[in-house]
Design a protein around this motif. Structure first.
Motif, PDB file in Angstrom:
ATOM      1  N   ASP A  43     -26.007 -15.717  43.639  1.00 23.49           N
ATOM      2  CA  ASP A  43     -26.081 -16.673  44.755  1.00 23.49           C
ATOM      3  C   ASP A  43     -27.192 -16.283  45.730  1.00 23.49           C
ATOM      4  O   ASP A  43     -27.973 -17.136  46.165  1.00 23.49           O
ATOM      5  N   THR A  77     -30.683 -16.921  44.119  1.00 22.07           N
ATOM      6  CA  THR A  77     -31.064 -18.336  44.177  1.00 22.07           C
ATOM      7  C   THR A  77     -31.472 -18.717  45.598  1.00 22.07           C
ATOM      8  O   THR A  77     -32.512 -19.349  45.813  1.00 22.07           O
ATOM      9  N   GLU A 101     -23.298 -21.169  54.129  1.00 20.29           N
ATOM     10  CA  GLU A 101     -22.965 -20.135  53.139  1.00 20.29           C
ATOM     11  C   GLU A 101     -22.151 -18.981  53.710  1.00 20.29           C
ATOM     12  O   GLU A 101     -21.547 -18.220  52.952  1.00 20.29           O
TER      13      GLU A 101
END
Length: 180
Positions: A42, A45, A150
């Motif tokens: 994650d 990316t 996030e």
């Protein structure tokens, strides 16, 4: 006299943005280096995507560099950006997102101030430079919002202190980049 002052202030604004975009590139490089050990897909990316955007911003300012000299402290902005990214990644995923949120929150305000200041001046390619800054700022706002989304936990006391250090450091980096 006003033309000299304006020319100097325009160059200072461009120098500060160039320094900031340089630092941003190195924040993501620091994150990605530490992530080679942590192997968080994650984060990989997230950081790869943001790094590509920041590199694009940096290229846009480097295409204008013939109008201003770069910051004499560029090596410090590279080091500071790298360390900020690396340290936040060492501390964990939430620290990375919080760091990016804090940096981009500062950058959003700074770009808006720059755009407002430059809008009042007359200079070569004013419209193109302001449009470029507006587009860069839109990207930075998206980065800020993505980082906030996030975050899995509310920032605790130490993270909030870190956030204040990041914001204060960013402020003084702009002041110094404008001068040197």
């Amino acid at each position: 006299m006003d033309n000299i002052r304006y020319a100097s202030s325009i160059r200072a604004e461009l120098r500060a943005s160039h320094a900031g975009e340089t630092g941003a590139v190195w924040i993501y490089r620091g994150i990605l280096l530490v992530n080679r050990i942590k192997r968080d897909s994650d984060i990989d990316t997230f950081a790869q995507h943001h790094l590509a955007t920041e590199k694009d911003h940096l290229v846009q300012f480097e295409n204008l560099i013939h109008r201003f000299r770069g910051s004499a402290l560029l090596v410090i902005w590279i080091f500071a950006g790298f360390m900020m990214g690396a340290l936040s990644m060492m501390l964990g995923k939430n620290w990375v997102y919080y760091t990016i949120y804090q940096v981009e929150s500062f950058v959003d305000v700074h770009y808006r101030q720059q755009i407002n200041t430059l809008s009042k001046l007359e200079f070569l390619d004013k419209t193109d430079i302001i449009k470029m800054m507006e587009a860069c700022n839109a990207d930075e706002q998206a980065h800020r919002d993505e980082a906030l989304k996030e975050m899995k936990n509310e920032p605790h006391f130490m993270m909030r202190i870190w956030g204040k250090l990041v914001a204060t450091g960013s402020h003084y980096a702009v002041v110094l980049a404008k001068l040197l």
